[in-house]
Write a protein that holds these residues in place. Structure first.
Motif, short mmCIF file in Angstrom:
data_model
loop_
_atom_site.label_atom_id
_atom_site.label_comp_id
_atom_site.label_asym_id
_atom_site.label_seq_id
_atom_site.Cartn_x
_atom_site.Cartn_y
_atom_site.Cartn_z
N PRO A 50 -30.23 7.12 44.73
CA PRO A 50 -31.44 6.76 45.48
C PRO A 50 -31.16 5.89 46.71
O PRO A 50 -31.98 5.86 47.63
CB PRO A 50 -32.28 5.98 44.47
CG PRO A 50 -31.74 6.28 43.15
CD PRO A 50 -30.32 6.69 43.34
N GLU A 53 -27.39 9.29 50.14
CA GLU A 53 -27.29 10.73 49.94
C GLU A 53 -25.84 11.18 49.74
O GLU A 53 -25.59 12.25 49.22
CB GLU A 53 -27.87 11.48 51.13
CG GLU A 53 -29.36 11.30 51.29
CD GLU A 53 -29.91 11.99 52.52
OE1 GLU A 53 -29.15 12.69 53.22
OE2 GLU A 53 -31.11 11.82 52.80
N ALA A 84 -35.37 4.47 43.04
CA ALA A 84 -35.65 5.71 42.32
C ALA A 84 -37.15 5.97 42.22
O ALA A 84 -37.57 7.09 41.93
CB ALA A 84 -35.02 5.68 40.93
N TRP A 89 -36.83 10.48 46.27
CA TRP A 89 -35.87 10.57 45.16
C TRP A 89 -36.46 11.35 43.99
O TRP A 89 -35.80 12.17 43.37
CB TRP A 89 -35.41 9.19 44.72
CG TRP A 89 -34.48 9.28 43.54
CD1 TRP A 89 -34.75 8.99 42.24
CD2 TRP A 89 -33.12 9.73 43.56
NE1 TRP A 89 -33.65 9.23 41.45
CE2 TRP A 89 -32.63 9.69 42.25
CE3 TRP A 89 -32.27 10.16 44.57
CZ2 TRP A 89 -31.34 10.06 41.90
CZ3 TRP A 89 -30.97 10.54 44.23
CH2 TRP A 89 -30.52 10.48 42.91
N GLN A 92 -36.17 14.95 44.69
CA GLN A 92 -34.78 15.40 44.56
C GLN A 92 -34.41 15.57 43.09
O GLN A 92 -33.77 16.55 42.72
CB GLN A 92 -33.84 14.41 45.24
CG GLN A 92 -32.41 14.86 45.25
CD GLN A 92 -31.54 13.98 46.12
OE1 GLN A 92 -32.02 13.31 47.02
NE2 GLN A 92 -30.26 13.98 45.83
N GLU A 93 -34.81 14.62 42.25
CA GLU A 93 -34.53 14.74 40.81
C GLU A 93 -35.22 15.96 40.22
O GLU A 93 -34.64 16.68 39.41
CB GLU A 93 -34.99 13.48 40.07
CG GLU A 93 -34.02 12.35 40.11
CD GLU A 93 -34.43 11.22 39.18
OE1 GLU A 93 -33.55 10.70 38.48
OE2 GLU A 93 -35.63 10.87 39.13
#
Length: 102
Positions: A50, A53, A84, A89, A92-93
């Motif tokens: 987080p 990158e 996070a 983030w 992305q998760e």
């Protein structure tokens, strides 16, 4: 003056991260001492975090900030958890989880 560097390994959400910390990065002591904190994901290598990158982050901050957080590991975990919570983030998760379905 000898500069001391701490190295710790943590596992955060399944990512192994090396936390390196040097309290007196500039060799000074006291309330204005500059500390250097590095985070690097090592397994998987250079996995995004987080706070970065690229899987690597170098961060300079007053040593007192790290101390107030309970040390380098506590600071790193709190920083990762706080970041996070960001929408980018979380997206992305979620995308990473979706890829495991196929």
């Amino acid at each position: 003056m000898t500069r001391l560097r701490e190295t710790h390994t943590i596992v955060w959400r399944g990512i192994t991260i090396e936390v390196r910390y040097e309290e007196r990065w500039l060799g000074s002591d006291g309330p204005f001492s500059t500390a250097h904190l590095e985070l690097e994901s090592v397994a998987p290598a250079r996995a995004p975090l987080p706070v970065t990158e690229t899987g690597y982050r170098s961060h300079f901050t007053p040593a007192a900030v790290i101390g107030a957080a309970g040390g380098a590991v506590a600071f790193a975990i709190a920083w990762l958890e706080r970041e996070a919570g960001a929408q980018a983030w979380k997206a992305q998760e979620e995308a990473a989880r979706q890829m495991t379905l196929f």
